[in-house]
Design an enzyme around this catalytic site. Sequence first.
Site, PDB file in Angstrom:
ATOM      1  CG  ASP A 222      -6.180  -2.170  -2.524  1.00  0.00           C
ATOM      2  OD1 ASP A 222      -6.599  -1.895  -3.666  1.00  0.00           O
ATOM      3  OD2 ASP A 222      -6.065  -1.303  -1.627  1.00  0.00           O
TER       4      ASP A 222
ATOM      5  CB  THR B 229      -7.300  20.993  22.233  1.00  0.00           C
ATOM      6  OG1 THR B 229      -7.677  22.316  22.622  1.00  0.00           O
ATOM      7  CG2 THR B 229      -7.028  20.977  20.735  1.00  0.00           C
TER       8      THR B 229
ATOM      9  N   GLY C 118       0.825  -1.198   0.000  1.00  0.00           N
ATOM     10  CA  GLY C 118       0.000   0.000   0.000  1.00  0.00           C
ATOM     11  C   GLY C 118       0.860   1.249   0.000  1.00  0.00           C
TER      12      GLY C 118
ATOM     13  CG  ASP D 170      -8.286  -2.534   2.893  1.00  0.00           C
ATOM     14  OD1 ASP D 170      -7.663  -2.092   3.873  1.00  0.00           O
ATOM     15  OD2 ASP D 170      -7.781  -3.310   2.066  1.00  0.00           O
TER      16      ASP D 170
ATOM     17  CB  THR E 215       0.862   4.128   4.708  1.00  0.00           C
ATOM     18  OG1 THR E 215       0.148   5.272   4.236  1.00  0.00           O
ATOM     19  CG2 THR E 215       1.530   4.470   6.029  1.00  0.00           C
ATOM     20  CG  ASN E 216       2.186   0.539   7.065  1.00  0.00           C
ATOM     21  OD1 ASN E 216       3.313   0.936   7.353  1.00  0.00           O
ATOM     22  ND2 ASN E 216       1.116   0.880   7.753  1.00  0.00           N
ATOM     23  CB  ILE E 217       4.986  -3.442   2.319  1.00  0.00           C
ATOM     24  CG1 ILE E 217       5.331  -2.288   1.371  1.00  0.00           C
ATOM     25  CG2 ILE E 217       4.971  -4.770   1.568  1.00  0.00           C
ATOM     26  CD1 ILE E 217       6.740  -2.373   0.800  1.00  0.00           C
TER      27      ILE E 217
END
Length: 254
Positions: free
Chosen positions: A109, A184, A8, A129, A10-12
């Site tokens: 995916d 906050t 992906g 997902d 961001t990550n594998i």
Amino acid sequence: MILTIDMGNTNIVIGGIDNEKTYFVERVTTNHGKTDLEYAVNIKSILEIHDITPSAIEGAILSSVVPPLNATILSAVEKICGFRPMLVGSGMKTGLNILMDNPKTVGSDMIVDAVAAIREYPCPIIVIDMGTATTMSVVDQAGNYIGGVILPGLKVSLDSLSGKAAQLPYISLDVPNKVIGKNTIDCMRAGIMYGNASMIDGIIDRMEAELGTTTSVVATGGLAKFITPLCKHQIAYEDDLLLKGLLILYNKNK
């Protein structure tokens, strides 16, 4: 055992799976600057951590939404295992009828998730997902992939909020105890976490209204396990859903 890789933005996600069970699921950061050797070291280290030798890997398959890195990952696996993985793409047998304007543009995916979901859940199905983007795909009563939605991912939304508003800090994604925050940080957490949960609930309602029936709903992705418990709909969570889909495609195409 089959080595399954889902790349992906961001990550594998790297997993070991066969027809009996999932042996491991690990994540490494997607980095365009890494060489095939560096990724090979990552993969080898993961196998060693789980006491798995490269000789135990009989095949491999890669699903990717980052085409510029495909050759790098394919070469990395070849360095470790001695063979190049299958690559999910057009021309691969999926057993899934894709009823889209241009089926070739559907993310691999999303297809792999749908293939796995059909095997384990009654249709119609909504597959969620949650990664860099949150995708919600729909499989109809006849088992056809008929479309879905693509939303900004949870971290993308949070980073945008913190980056664009000077007085709002970068925060961790812990689940707050209440929707109504008293400071906050709690206000931001409540907005992001409960806001995403409510958004998913609302889209499920609208999708089921369009379909004219209730659906099975299954979620995957690294962030889904934090959000799905906050949803009002019953949503099954499967961390290895995509890996199961990759195994199915490997067996169909080997």
